[in-house]
Design a protein around this motif. Structure first.
Motif, PDB file in Angstrom:
ATOM      1  N   SER A 258      26.811  38.306  43.803  1.00 44.51           N
ATOM      2  CA  SER A 258      27.460  39.374  43.162  1.00 44.51           C
ATOM      3  C   SER A 258      26.667  40.481  44.030  1.00 44.51           C
ATOM      4  O   SER A 258      26.108  39.982  45.182  1.00 44.51           O
ATOM      5  CB  SER A 258      26.540  39.398  41.878  1.00 44.51           C
ATOM      6  N   CYS A 259      26.733  41.819  43.684  1.00 48.26           N
ATOM      7  CA  CYS A 259      26.241  42.862  44.575  1.00 48.26           C
ATOM      8  C   CYS A 259      24.988  42.911  44.733  1.00 48.26           C
ATOM      9  O   CYS A 259      24.292  43.688  45.219  1.00 48.26           O
ATOM     10  CB  CYS A 259      27.182  44.169  44.431  1.00 48.26           C
TER      11      CYS A 259
ATOM     12  N   HIS B  64      32.677  36.406  45.529  1.00 45.50           N
ATOM     13  CA  HIS B  64      31.857  37.699  45.038  1.00 45.50           C
ATOM     14  C   HIS B  64      32.461  37.720  43.519  1.00 45.50           C
ATOM     15  O   HIS B  64      33.632  38.300  43.407  1.00 45.50           O
ATOM     16  CB  HIS B  64      32.313  38.980  45.700  1.00 45.50           C
ATOM     17  N   SER B  65      31.805  36.979  42.663  1.00 47.49           N
ATOM     18  CA  SER B  65      32.245  36.838  41.252  1.00 47.49           C
ATOM     19  C   SER B  65      32.342  38.147  40.706  1.00 47.49           C
ATOM     20  O   SER B  65      33.113  38.260  39.484  1.00 47.49           O
ATOM     21  CB  SER B  65      31.222  35.978  40.726  1.00 47.49           C
ATOM     22  N   ASP B  66      31.719  39.425  41.029  1.00 52.09           N
ATOM     23  CA  ASP B  66      31.709  40.352  40.281  1.00 52.09           C
ATOM     24  C   ASP B  66      32.988  41.417  40.595  1.00 52.09           C
ATOM     25  O   ASP B  66      33.281  42.357  40.263  1.00 52.09           O
ATOM     26  CB  ASP B  66      30.570  41.276  40.194  1.00 52.09           C
ATOM     27  N   MET B  67      33.837  40.690  41.552  1.00 50.24           N
ATOM     28  CA  MET B  67      35.071  41.546  42.071  1.00 50.24           C
ATOM     29  C   MET B  67      36.397  40.907  41.341  1.00 50.24           C
ATOM     30  O   MET B  67      37.356  41.577  41.655  1.00 50.24           O
ATOM     31  CB  MET B  67      35.242  41.549  43.551  1.00 50.24           C
ATOM     32  N   HIS B  68      36.287  40.093  40.480  1.00 53.68           N
ATOM     33  CA  HIS B  68      37.471  39.536  39.906  1.00 53.68           C
ATOM     34  C   HIS B  68      37.188  39.375  38.463  1.00 53.68           C
ATOM     35  O   HIS B  68      36.108  39.076  38.116  1.00 53.68           O
ATOM     36  CB  HIS B  68      37.765  38.095  40.811  1.00 53.68           C
ATOM     37  N   PRO B  69      38.397  39.079  37.858  1.00 52.48           N
ATOM     38  CA  PRO B  69      38.190  38.922  36.335  1.00 52.48           C
ATOM     39  C   PRO B  69      37.683  37.502  36.282  1.00 52.48           C
ATOM     40  O   PRO B  69      37.982  36.800  36.899  1.00 52.48           O
ATOM     41  CB  PRO B  69      39.676  39.088  35.868  1.00 52.48           C
TER      42      PRO B  69
END
Lengths: 285, 277
Positions: A20-21, A148-153
């Motif tokens: 994640s970021c 990057h799991s926080d960039m996709h649903p």
């Protein structure tokens, strides 16, 4: 389990490192690349997010002659026509062609940095299809990818992780990894581990996150006070010898209670003749 | 240029790292004072600067820079500064009967779905030459190229998708930072609260753009108001997050509080404002 994965995936294995970021999983990805290079395996890196210089700086002191870098970073959309790999070439034919560039017998390991970049431009079903074909078609031995799991649903991330045989999620805080492994027998293993990555990209596993910590190490309440709450030995003895006023010993109870000679004699009188069906004694029956 | 911020970031106009992608972001606050700092800093350092100003006019930046001791008109005259005045170009493009046709860089206004390729090509061509190379024949030319964008949230409100902005910033990074060894500074203003934790990956443009730019950047400065509310002497706090590769892999995050003055800004550790001590 992290060390087992670093030793090598099974043939046709697909590892996804989710970050994640707050904490980047790129160094962990580089650790996997370095471990593979040290095992004398051929590694192809299809890089969308880092330049070749940055990768080679990160992988210092690794045998990089077996590393093949495919530059999808300088011009992934064809805006400057610099002839590198573009994102619309992400299909099984082109990627397999890249992998064939090394002349070894064993299929190489393909590292994609990162899948998030590809997913922004190629539809998820096409990406999943390409990955599945690469995995099962024998073009590559293993696939390792950063996501990057926080960039996709969440649904999209879930679908991609379904394809993977192992998923490592780097938790915020930076040193905790949740690992899920799907073995060929169908069994799923899950684990949480603490780790840290040293300068030379070796991964040092630490003990599991201990939940017993809050119970140990209770602060001593009698420390750091301006008055004294502690007892010396003589004071402790005197305290234990003290007889409290209303706590009686057995002998004192016996002396006070006269239990042996007591006998209760009861003679019912008229008031105690209690008729259950007529308690007030006023029914005219 | 704020001297205290230079010491916090450990840089000076004579000595700074190149290949940096700096993200300035704010939430319910105004981080544009940081943009004025970076503009003055890179002009003083002698860099070739391309400034894409979408939020304010050139006269606004000139006036503020004048107070900080930097003259934008002189920099433009000697060719060190290329300024794209987004507001003027917008009116030229949207007014088809006008005399001026407007710069091709803003072509995305006619067709937001086509992406920001023209804008990137404008920025690339602006910094791809060294200013003053003719006058200083003995020198290698000016300093490294720098692209500053103020601010990208305007692009989102003009109909450009977050993905297109991320592509633009990727190309800026790949060309200006990695190839030309320069720096890129991007300002993103988020006006909304952080309330979409339920579906982190949804196409909420602004939050997704912030996360995407955070993944790409090497240095992030996030400005927000004080969590305890408005204060006359402290205007807010800045969180500096250094994402460059560190020895232990952890990111270095430090928080400072700041106050913006007439001719600068002062930064101090939390709780050490002169009004409090």
């Amino acid at each position: 389990m992290l060390h087992d994965l670093l030793q090598g995936l099974d043939a046709g294995g697909f590892l996804i490192i989710q970050d994640s970021c707050s904490y980047s999983g790129r160094r962990l990805l580089w650790s996997f690349i370095k471990a593979a290079l040290n095992r004398a395996e051929v590694v192809h890196v299809l890089s969308f997010e880092v330049s070749e210089d940055e990768l080679k700086n990160g992988l210092q002191e690794s045998p990089i002659e077996r590393l093949h870098f495919h530059n999808a970073y300088s011009d992934p959309l064809g805006w400057t026509s610099r002839g590198a790999f573009t994102v619309d070439q992400f299909c099984v034919e082109r990627v397999a062609q890249l992998a064939k560039q090394s002349s070894r017998v064993k299929p190489p390991i393909l590292v994609i940095d990162s899948l998030s970049w590809v997913l922004r431009h190629v539809s998820p079903p096409a990406v999943c299809k390409t990955l599945q074909q690469l995995k099962n078609g024998g073009f590559v031995g293993n696939l390792i990818s950063l996501l990057h799991s926080d960039m996709h649903p969440r649904g999209m991330v879930g679908s991609l992780c379904q394809l993977a045989t192992s998923v490592i999620t780097v938790a915020a805080g930076g040193d905790q990894a949740k690992i899920t492994r799907r073995l060929k027998s169908g069994k799923v293993l899950q684990d949480e581990e603490l780790f840290s990555i040293k300068d030379d990209l070796t991964v040092v596993g630490q003990s599991k996150p201990s939940r017993a910590d809050p119970q140990e190490q209770e602060a001593d309440p009698t420390a750091n006070l301006t008055f004294n709450l502690r007892l010396s030995d003589t004071e402790r003895d005197a305290k234990e010898k003290l007889a409290l006023p209303f706590v009686f010993s057995k002998e004192k109870k016996a002396a006070l209670l006269h239990t042996s000679s007591g006998r209760i004699v009861y003679e019912p009188d008229a008031n105690d003749d209690y008729d259950q069906e007529d308690p007030d004694d006023d029914l005219d029956v | 240029m704020f001297a205290e911020l230079n010491s916090i970031l450990n840089v000076s106009p004579e000595h700074f790292t190149t290949g940096e992608f700096v993200l300035l972001s704010d939430r319910q606050s105004d981080a544009s004072f940081l943009m004025h700092h970076f503009l003055g800093f890179y002009l003083r350092a002698g860099c070739q600067v391309c400034f894409i100003g979408l939020a304010q006019s050139l006269s606004h930046y000139s006036a503020v820079s004048q107070r900080l001791g930097v003259s934008l008109s002189q920099a433009k005259e000697r060719g060190q500064l290329v300024f794209l005045e987004g507001l003027n170009e917008c009116s030229a493009i949207l007014n088809p009967d006008g005399v001026r046709t407007g710069s091709e860089a803003m072509a995305f206004l006619r067709n937001p779905g086509a992406g920001l390729r023209a804008l990137f090509q404008f920025a690339h061509s602006s910094v791809n030459h060294s200013w003053g190379a003719e006058e200083r024949a003995g020198d290698a030319g000016g300093g490294p190229p720098v692209v500053l964008v103020d601010d990208v949230s305007v692009l989102l409100s003009l109909g450009v998708s977050a993905d297109a902005v991320l592509d633009f910033s990727h190309y800026c990074r790949a060309t200006v930072c990695s190839q030309l060894k320069g720096n890129v500074v991007i300002l993103l203003r988020c006006d909304r609260e952080e309330d979409d934790y339920d579906d982190v990956g949804s196409d909420e443009g602004l939050e997704r753009l912030l996360r995407g730019l955070t993944h790409q950047c090497s240095l992030a400065l996030h400005v927000q108001g004080l969590p305890t509310g408005y204060c006359r002497d402290i205007h807010g706090q800045v969180e500096v997050c250094d994402r460059r590769r560190r020895a232990d892999g952890q990111q270095k995050k430090t928080t400072f509080q700041y106050k913006v003055h007439d001719r600068g800004a002062s930064f101090f550790a939390p709780g050490t404002s002169s009004a409090v001590l």
